[in-house]
Enzyme design. Structure first.
Site, mmCIF file in Angstrom:
data_model
loop_
_atom_site.group_PDB
_atom_site.id
_atom_site.type_symbol
_atom_site.label_atom_id
_atom_site.label_comp_id
_atom_site.label_asym_id
_atom_site.label_seq_id
_atom_site.Cartn_x
_atom_site.Cartn_y
_atom_site.Cartn_z
ATOM 1 N N LEU A 93 -18.050 -2.571 0.333
ATOM 2 C CA LEU A 93 -18.911 -1.728 -0.502
ATOM 3 C C LEU A 93 -18.579 -1.854 -1.982
ATOM 4 O O LEU A 93 -19.004 -1.021 -2.789
ATOM 5 C CB LEU A 93 -18.790 -0.257 -0.065
ATOM 6 C CG LEU A 93 -19.170 0.022 1.386
ATOM 7 C CD1 LEU A 93 -19.034 1.508 1.692
ATOM 8 C CD2 LEU A 93 -20.591 -0.447 1.677
ATOM 9 N N TYR A 114 0.842 -1.197 0.000
ATOM 10 C CA TYR A 114 0.000 0.000 0.000
ATOM 11 C C TYR A 114 0.881 1.252 0.000
ATOM 12 O O TYR A 114 1.659 1.481 0.932
ATOM 13 C CB TYR A 114 -0.932 0.026 1.211
ATOM 14 C CG TYR A 114 -1.965 -1.081 1.261
ATOM 15 C CD1 TYR A 114 -2.213 -1.922 0.170
ATOM 16 C CD2 TYR A 114 -2.707 -1.298 2.418
ATOM 17 C CE1 TYR A 114 -3.161 -2.930 0.229
ATOM 18 C CE2 TYR A 114 -3.667 -2.308 2.483
ATOM 19 C CZ TYR A 114 -3.883 -3.120 1.390
ATOM 20 O OH TYR A 114 -4.826 -4.116 1.454
ATOM 21 N N SER A 149 -13.322 -4.908 0.968
ATOM 22 C CA SER A 149 -14.207 -4.311 -0.031
ATOM 23 C C SER A 149 -15.683 -4.579 0.254
ATOM 24 O O SER A 149 -16.423 -5.037 -0.618
ATOM 25 C CB SER A 149 -13.854 -4.806 -1.436
ATOM 26 O OG SER A 149 -14.441 -3.982 -2.428
ATOM 27 N N GLN A 204 -8.115 -13.554 4.014
ATOM 28 C CA GLN A 204 -8.700 -12.230 3.756
ATOM 29 C C GLN A 204 -9.189 -12.164 2.306
ATOM 30 O O GLN A 204 -8.443 -11.831 1.401
ATOM 31 C CB GLN A 204 -7.684 -11.119 4.026
ATOM 32 C CG GLN A 204 -8.300 -9.731 3.925
ATOM 33 C CD GLN A 204 -7.353 -8.622 4.333
ATOM 34 O OE1 GLN A 204 -7.092 -7.703 3.567
ATOM 35 N NE2 GLN A 204 -6.829 -8.699 5.540
#
Length: 326
Positions: A215, A54, A213, A183
């Site tokens: 949404l 990230y 995720s 995950q």
């Protein structure tokens, strides 16, 4: 806030957690991270998710500095990271990216510990499967991280069920530390892996889930029903690969049908979508994301909506979305 065990492991994580994908460093600086993590912690969230990849490691640095400033007791929070893609995308250093070999993993953990400023990381995931490295090599490296005291638990992310089982069985046969969690992506339009492919793993090996995720990158919030609004995730050039999914006509029509159901329960479409995931007892924690405190607080409102989800309402939700799910 409610808490659930991480599968069969003894570790307890908050039903909702806070992740840093896309936001930390890119949209959220250290000051904003401190504000949001403090609000999350005050609401009972104890699990904060991250990954080496990230923002090229800078997400870990932002979260690490925030943790330093917040100075919470170390026993009070759980931090995770993930390894696979590495930091070097230049094309050099063949053992530094897209791998789960021992050389990469044993150096990756030291880099993450330094960026976080922590003595250990609670939970480390193998971020994707590596078909080019023997699973036993990966399992031994992850187990050794735990033996060395650098990691407490390990798991996988987006691994096929067969590979998860193989890793668990190798660890069991050689008395190594076993993977305890997966995950996966999981939301109303993405259900098959969690509900079908992994079905036997929950009871057979005690697999826990921390899902990402909820949404569908914002689709289930309803913000894309009328197109891509300026300033949204879908408008970011770096996330152009999401646009086709976010503008899917049939899915946006389904999201619009969910809005009245959410209103009946006194919530938003986004809260309804998150609440639906919490009703799956196999899910240990739902990883949510936010770039502002008000978004975080709105996500937390999903817990109140979840309390109102009856089997009849769930059936209505799934009648709308299941035909479009994969």
């Amino acid at each position: 806030m409610r808490y659930r065990r991480l599968g069969r492991a003894g570790l307890k994580v908050s039903e909702l957690s806070l992740g840093s994908w896309i936001t930390y460093h890119n949209q959220v600086d250290v000051n904003a991270a401190v504000e949001m993590m403090a609000a999350a912690y005050d609401a009972g969230i104890n699990f904060f998710d991250n990954a080496e990849a990230y923002a090229g490691g800078r997400s870990e640095e932002v979260m690490g500095e925030a943790l330093k400033r917040l100075a919470w007791p170390r026993l009070n929070y759980v931090v995770s990271t993930k390894f696979f893609w590495g930091l070097d995308r230049s094309g050099e250093g063949i053992n530094r990216r897209d791998t789960l070999n021992r050389k990469y993993l044993m150096q990756a953990i030291d880099g993450s510990l330094k960026r976080f400023g922590l003595e250990h990381i609670d939970l480390v995931y193998c971020h994707r499967p590596d078909p080019h490295t023997p699973i036993e090599e990966t399992v031994r490296a992850m187990s050794d991280m735990i033996t060395q005291g650098k990691v407490l638990y390990w798991g996988t992310s987006e691994w096929p069920a067969a590979d998860i089982r193989a890793a668990w069985e190798i660890a069991s046969a050689h008395h190594l530390h076993k993977p305890v969690v997966e995950q996966p992506q999981y939301h109303l339009f993405h259900r098959e892996r969690v509900e079908k492919e992994y079905a036997r793993l929950y009871d057979d090996i005690g697999l826990g889930l921390t899902t990402w995720s909820p949404l569908a990158s914002g689709l289930l919030s309803g913000k894309y029903v009328g197109g891509i609004p300026p300033g949204s995730r879908g408008a970011m050039d770096s996330l152009a690969f999401l646009r086709d999914g976010l503008t899917d006509t049939a899915k946006n029509a389904a999201v619009a049908e969910l809005a009245p159901i959410a209103a009946e329960l006194g919530g938003t479409t986004a809260q309804l979508a998150i609440a639906w995931i919490t009703k799956n007892p196999r899910v240990s924690s739902v990883i949510t994301g936010a770039s502002r405190v008000d978004q975080l607080q709105s996500n937390l409102g999903a817990l109140a909506v979840a309390d109102k989800l009856t089997p009849e309402i769930i059936a209505r939700i799934e009648a709308i979305t299941a035909p479009l799910a994969k």
